[in-house]
Design a protein around this motif. Structure first.
Motif, PDB file in Angstrom:
ATOM      1  N   LYS A   1      25.304 -15.257  59.937  1.00 11.99           N
ATOM      2  CA  LYS A   1      25.896 -16.197  60.878  1.00 11.99           C
ATOM      3  C   LYS A   1      27.324 -15.813  61.201  1.00 11.99           C
ATOM      4  CE  LYS A   1      26.708 -21.096  61.794  1.00 11.99           C
ATOM      5  NZ  LYS A   1      26.523 -22.492  61.326  1.00 11.99           N
ATOM      6  N   MET A   2      28.081 -15.374  60.193  1.00 13.10           N
ATOM      7  CA  MET A   2      29.457 -14.939  60.428  1.00 13.10           C
ATOM      8  C   MET A   2      29.479 -13.714  61.338  1.00 13.10           C
ATOM      9  SD  MET A   2      31.047 -15.477  56.590  1.00 13.10           S
ATOM     10  CE  MET A   2      32.713 -14.943  56.985  1.00 13.10           C
ATOM     11  N   ARG A   3      28.544 -12.791  61.129  1.00 15.92           N
ATOM     12  CA  ARG A   3      28.485 -11.621  61.991  1.00 15.92           C
ATOM     13  C   ARG A   3      28.210 -12.045  63.439  1.00 15.92           C
ATOM     14  NH1 ARG A   3      25.085  -6.143  60.898  1.00 15.92           N
ATOM     15  NH2 ARG A   3      23.330  -7.552  60.584  1.00 15.92           N
ATOM     16  N   GLY A   4      27.289 -12.997  63.606  1.00  9.61           N
ATOM     17  CA  GLY A   4      26.990 -13.480  64.947  1.00  9.61           C
ATOM     18  C   GLY A   4      28.197 -14.088  65.626  1.00  9.61           C
ATOM     19  N   GLU A   5      29.037 -14.789  64.858  1.00  8.63           N
ATOM     20  CA  GLU A   5      30.229 -15.419  65.425  1.00  8.63           C
ATOM     21  C   GLU A   5      31.272 -14.372  65.813  1.00  8.63           C
ATOM     22  OE1 GLU A   5      31.665 -18.439  62.808  1.00  8.63           O
ATOM     23  OE2 GLU A   5      29.810 -19.591  62.875  1.00  8.63           O
ATOM     24  N   VAL A   6      31.437 -13.346  64.975  1.00  7.67           N
ATOM     25  CA  VAL A   6      32.384 -12.289  65.310  1.00  7.67           C
ATOM     26  C   VAL A   6      31.945 -11.581  66.597  1.00  7.67           C
ATOM     27  CG1 VAL A   6      33.308 -10.041  64.593  1.00  7.67           C
ATOM     28  CG2 VAL A   6      33.136 -11.904  62.937  1.00  7.67           C
ATOM     29  N   VAL A   7      30.652 -11.319  66.692  1.00  7.59           N
ATOM     30  CA  VAL A   7      30.112 -10.603  67.861  1.00  7.59           C
ATOM     31  C   VAL A   7      30.214 -11.444  69.121  1.00  7.59           C
ATOM     32  CG1 VAL A   7      28.005  -9.660  68.877  1.00  7.59           C
ATOM     33  CG2 VAL A   7      28.571  -9.147  66.494  1.00  7.59           C
ATOM     34  N   SER A   8      29.808 -12.715  69.042  1.00  9.37           N
ATOM     35  CA  SER A   8      29.739 -13.540  70.245  1.00  9.37           C
ATOM     36  C   SER A   8      31.088 -14.118  70.662  1.00  9.37           C
ATOM     37  CB  SER A   8      28.743 -14.688  70.035  1.00  9.37           C
ATOM     38  OG  SER A   8      29.153 -15.526  68.966  1.00  9.37           O
ATOM     39  N   GLU A   9      31.871 -14.593  69.685  1.00  7.79           N
ATOM     40  CA  GLU A   9      33.121 -15.263  70.022  1.00  7.79           C
ATOM     41  C   GLU A   9      34.268 -14.295  70.274  1.00  7.79           C
ATOM     42  OE1 GLU A   9      34.180 -18.454  67.447  1.00  7.79           O
ATOM     43  OE2 GLU A   9      32.115 -19.218  67.315  1.00  7.79           O
ATOM     44  N   PHE A  10      34.205 -13.111  69.658  1.00  9.97           N
ATOM     45  CA  PHE A  10      35.314 -12.167  69.809  1.00  9.97           C
ATOM     46  C   PHE A  10      34.887 -10.871  70.499  1.00  9.97           C
ATOM     47  CE2 PHE A  10      36.457 -15.016  66.354  1.00  9.97           C
ATOM     48  CZ  PHE A  10      37.737 -15.398  66.729  1.00  9.97           C
ATOM     49  N   ARG A  11      33.624 -10.840  70.944  1.00  9.61           N
ATOM     50  CA  ARG A  11      33.103  -9.718  71.731  1.00  9.61           C
ATOM     51  C   ARG A  11      33.271  -8.369  71.026  1.00  9.61           C
ATOM     52  NH1 ARG A  11      35.378 -11.560  77.739  1.00  9.61           N
ATOM     53  NH2 ARG A  11      34.416 -13.632  77.728  1.00  9.61           N
ATOM     54  N   ILE A  12      32.865  -8.358  69.757  1.00  4.29           N
ATOM     55  CA  ILE A  12      32.922  -7.147  68.947  1.00  4.29           C
ATOM     56  C   ILE A  12      31.511  -6.540  68.893  1.00  4.29           C
ATOM     57  CG2 ILE A  12      33.481  -6.197  66.684  1.00  4.29           C
ATOM     58  CD1 ILE A  12      35.876  -7.335  68.249  1.00  4.29           C
ATOM     59  N   PRO A  13      31.366  -5.233  69.074  1.00  2.00           N
ATOM     60  CA  PRO A  13      30.033  -4.615  68.992  1.00  2.00           C
ATOM     61  C   PRO A  13      29.372  -4.905  67.648  1.00  2.00           C
ATOM     62  CG  PRO A  13      31.638  -3.066  69.872  1.00  2.00           C
ATOM     63  CD  PRO A  13      32.418  -4.248  69.402  1.00  2.00           C
ATOM     64  N   ARG A  14      28.113  -5.252  67.695  1.00  3.30           N
ATOM     65  CA  ARG A  14      27.395  -5.620  66.465  1.00  3.30           C
ATOM     66  C   ARG A  14      27.375  -4.486  65.455  1.00  3.30           C
ATOM     67  NH1 ARG A  14      24.276  -9.900  65.471  1.00  3.30           N
ATOM     68  NH2 ARG A  14      22.759  -9.789  63.773  1.00  3.30           N
ATOM     69  N   CYS A  15      27.317  -3.238  65.938  1.00  2.79           N
ATOM     70  CA  CYS A  15      27.261  -2.092  65.035  1.00  2.79           C
ATOM     71  C   CYS A  15      28.558  -1.909  64.241  1.00  2.79           C
ATOM     72  CB  CYS A  15      26.944  -0.826  65.819  1.00  2.79           C
ATOM     73  SG  CYS A  15      28.202  -0.394  67.048  1.00  2.79           S
ATOM     74  N   LYS A  16      29.600  -2.598  64.674  1.00  2.00           N
ATOM     75  CA  LYS A  16      30.908  -2.482  64.030  1.00  2.00           C
ATOM     76  C   LYS A  16      31.085  -3.503  62.903  1.00  2.00           C
ATOM     77  CE  LYS A  16      35.787  -2.613  65.477  1.00  2.00           C
ATOM     78  NZ  LYS A  16      36.697  -2.720  66.634  1.00  2.00           N
ATOM     79  N   VAL A  17      30.082  -4.365  62.697  1.00  2.00           N
ATOM     80  CA  VAL A  17      30.187  -5.452  61.712  1.00  2.00           C
ATOM     81  C   VAL A  17      29.045  -5.338  60.708  1.00  2.00           C
ATOM     82  CG1 VAL A  17      30.419  -7.937  61.383  1.00  2.00           C
ATOM     83  CG2 VAL A  17      31.128  -6.898  63.560  1.00  2.00           C
ATOM     84  N   SER A  18      29.379  -5.320  59.416  1.00  2.00           N
ATOM     85  CA  SER A  18      28.367  -5.254  58.354  1.00  2.00           C
ATOM     86  C   SER A  18      28.430  -6.503  57.484  1.00  2.00           C
ATOM     87  CB  SER A  18      28.591  -4.025  57.461  1.00  2.00           C
ATOM     88  OG  SER A  18      28.400  -2.827  58.188  1.00  2.00           O
ATOM     89  N   VAL A  19      27.270  -6.917  57.009  1.00  2.00           N
ATOM     90  CA  VAL A  19      27.176  -8.061  56.099  1.00  2.00           C
ATOM     91  C   VAL A  19      27.099  -7.548  54.662  1.00  2.00           C
ATOM     92  CG1 VAL A  19      25.829 -10.082  55.423  1.00  2.00           C
ATOM     93  CG2 VAL A  19      25.999  -9.442  57.844  1.00  2.00           C
ATOM     94  N   ILE A  20      27.971  -8.054  53.819  1.00  2.17           N
ATOM     95  CA  ILE A  20      27.932  -7.723  52.392  1.00  2.17           C
ATOM     96  C   ILE A  20      27.880  -9.015  51.582  1.00  2.17           C
ATOM     97  CG2 ILE A  20      29.135  -5.498  52.563  1.00  2.17           C
ATOM     98  CD1 ILE A  20      31.715  -6.954  51.776  1.00  2.17           C
ATOM     99  N   PRO A  21      27.283  -8.996  50.401  1.00  2.00           N
ATOM    100  CA  PRO A  21      27.292 -10.198  49.560  1.00  2.00           C
ATOM    101  C   PRO A  21      28.725 -10.560  49.177  1.00  2.00           C
ATOM    102  CG  PRO A  21      25.781  -8.531  48.695  1.00  2.00           C
ATOM    103  CD  PRO A  21      26.599  -7.869  49.755  1.00  2.00           C
ATOM    104  N   PHE A  22      28.921 -11.826  48.865  1.00  2.00           N
ATOM    105  CA  PHE A  22      30.186 -12.243  48.272  1.00  2.00           C
ATOM    106  C   PHE A  22      30.057 -11.955  46.782  1.00  2.00           C
ATOM    107  CE2 PHE A  22      33.619 -14.681  46.686  1.00  2.00           C
ATOM    108  CZ  PHE A  22      34.481 -14.937  47.740  1.00  2.00           C
ATOM    109  N   GLY A  23      30.708 -10.890  46.332  1.00  2.00           N
ATOM    110  CA  GLY A  23      30.532 -10.426  44.956  1.00  2.00           C
ATOM    111  C   GLY A  23      30.783 -11.505  43.922  1.00  2.00           C
ATOM    112  N   ILE A  24      30.001 -11.473  42.865  1.00  2.00           N
ATOM    113  CA  ILE A  24      30.074 -12.482  41.818  1.00  2.00           C
ATOM    114  C   ILE A  24      31.429 -12.438  41.116  1.00  2.00           C
ATOM    115  CG2 ILE A  24      29.183 -11.068  39.931  1.00  2.00           C
ATOM    116  CD1 ILE A  24      28.063 -14.649  40.745  1.00  2.00           C
ATOM    117  N   ASN A  25      31.952 -13.598  40.778  1.00  2.00           N
ATOM    118  CA  ASN A  25      33.236 -13.694  40.076  1.00  2.00           C
ATOM    119  C   ASN A  25      33.014 -13.373  38.596  1.00  2.00           C
ATOM    120  OD1 ASN A  25      35.566 -14.553  38.701  1.00  2.00           O
ATOM    121  ND2 ASN A  25      35.995 -16.148  40.191  1.00  2.00           N
ATOM    122  N   ASN A  26      33.454 -12.195  38.171  1.00  2.00           N
ATOM    123  CA  ASN A  26      33.287 -11.821  36.761  1.00  2.00           C
ATOM    124  C   ASN A  26      34.631 -11.628  36.059  1.00  2.00           C
ATOM    125  OD1 ASN A  26      34.044  -9.428  37.988  1.00  2.00           O
ATOM    126  ND2 ASN A  26      31.999  -8.516  37.868  1.00  2.00           N
TER     127      ASN A  26
END
Length: 429
Positions: free
Chosen positions: A180-205
């Motif tokens: 969803k965050m990637r979709g917002e970056v792409v649609s609201e800020f007109r950034i190419p989708r290939c320029k945005v990657s989704v990564i997990p929010f790493g666990i707090n260790n």
């Protein structure tokens, strides 16, 4: 005990070994001087994958895990960040930091700059500082933990959106934590989708996790073992929706047994007037003896106490992009009741790791809390804690984060090398 795979949830790709070319990467991690769990987790994972790191840190991040890591050059450019410093001292130290950062960038060996957080002056960081890095020939990777924090906080402006658009466009690659965050970056800020990657929010260790029992943790906070204990943890700000939790707590005490307690642990993020209103709400309803208040910054070494004293974490958020507190709870095996806002629902397995309620609906939250304490998840909480911890360590593994991140670094480094060779050929007579 049931094994973790029974927590039926769409799985993330398993981490692949870092590309061999990643070992050639030398990267600068620009942390902004904070967010120790994320910065430390990422740095450790990246160095395990063979990345050499210039770590731009602060006193708070000056820890043995980084100082003793041979693949990390720790640069304490941010220094002291104590909040009790005088305004003049704060101005001096921020100015000194920016000068140090600009000077470092001019001679830095790494060709890839990974910005984890912006610094004090967001407009400067998003525009002139990003442009400066580009003029130096750096490839810029940016982690957008919040796509638009101004929108989340209810103080969005045209200037804020413009500066965000500039930063996103100047970045060579952007990391976000959900589709969803990637979709917002792409649609609201007109950034190419290939320029945005989704990564997990790493666990707090980074938070201490000892053999402290729930019974002992409750005793230390003045709670009885049989009391059903709710936890609100983290910064106190309007977008966090604490008022809905307090309202739900009032409703529960009126309709159910009186065997409930609430812990509120965290510090102000915004105007103290917000907290004063909630305090008045607590006083007017005679709840002070029912609530444990720790209205201050909770250091890592004390965090375990609150999560082990609690029977469930409540995330009553009104607006959010992602919540690091949720993953902190999972790392300590604590179930979560979260508002159905942004993509929090995607991180909850109903009845297995927690429950979801309607955002900004205190009555639905009250019903969901009562549902939780009637569930098998609560009745078998000690066994379920171990399952949740194992599940979180697999789903939100830093190995997964490093796998995607090193792939991006490798692609950017290869692109830069190809362009350098092409430029050299063009220059040949």
């Amino acid at each position: 005990m049931t094994s973790v795979p029974t927590l039926n949830h769409p799985s993330r790709p398993s981490p692949a070994k870092a590309d061999q070319s990643s070992t050639e990467c030398n990267v600068a991690l620009l942390t902004g001087g904070g967010d120790k769990p994320y910065a430390l987790g990422l740095a450790t994972a990246l160095t395990s994958a063979g990345i050499l790191i210039d770590f731009i840190g602060s006193d708070d991040l000056s820890v043995p895990e980084l100082l003793n890591n041979s693949q990390v050059q720790f640069l304490n450019l941010r220094g002291d960040q104590r909040s009790d410093a005088t305004p003049v001292a704060k101005a001096v130290r921020v100015t000194r930091y920016y000068f140090s950062l600009i000077r470092y960038a001019a001679s830095a060996r790494p060709k890839i700059f990974h910005v984890l957080w912006n610094n004090k002056f967001e407009l400067f960081d998003r525009t002139l500082l990003m442009l400066y890095y580009r003029l130096l020939g750096k490839k810029i990777v940016f982690t957008a933990h919040n796509v638009n924090a101004g929108q989340r906080d209810g103080n969005d402006t045209s200037l804020n959106r413009l500066s965000l658009r500039i930063q996103y466009r100047l970045a060579d690659h952007i990391f976000v934590h959900t589709e969803k965050m990637r979709g917002e970056v792409v649609s609201e800020f007109r950034i190419p989708r290939c320029k945005v990657s989704v990564i997990p929010f790493g666990i707090n260790n980074t938070v201490r996790n000892t053999d402290l029992s729930s019974t002992e943790a409750k005793r230390k906070l003045g709670l009885r073992n049989r009391e059903k204990t709710l936890l609100f943890f983290g910064n106190i700000a309007p977008y966090k929706g604490l008022e809905y939790l307090v309202a739900a707590f009032i409703e529960i005490l009126k309709s159910d047994d009186a065997n409930y307690r609430l812990i509120i642990a965290g510090r102000f993020k915004a105007s103290s007037n917000y907290w004063r209103q909630i305090k008045q709400m607590i006083v007017d309803n005679g709840l002070r003896h029912r609530i444990v208040e720790r209205i201050e910054y909770i250091p890592d070494e004390q965090t375990e106490l609150y999560f082990k004293a609690a029977d469930v974490l409540i995330l009553p958020y009104a607006r959010i992009f992602q919540s690091g507190v949720l993953f902190l709870a999972y790392s300590l095996g604590l179930p979560v009741i979260a508002a159905d806002v942004a993509t929090l629902k995607e991180e909850i397995i109903e009845g297995k790791t927690g429950f979801v309620f309607k955002s900004q609906d205190s009555s639905d939250l009250a019903k969901t809390i009562q549902l939780y304490f009637e569930s098998e998840l609560f009745r078998d909480l000690e066994n379920r804690r171990a399952e949740i911890k194992q599940y979180a360590n697999e789903r939100y593994s830093w190995d997964n984060v490093a796998s995607v991140t090193t792939g991006v670094y490798s692609n950017l480094a290869s692109l830069r090398r190809r362009r350098s060779r092409f430029g050299a050929q063009e220059a040949d007579p």
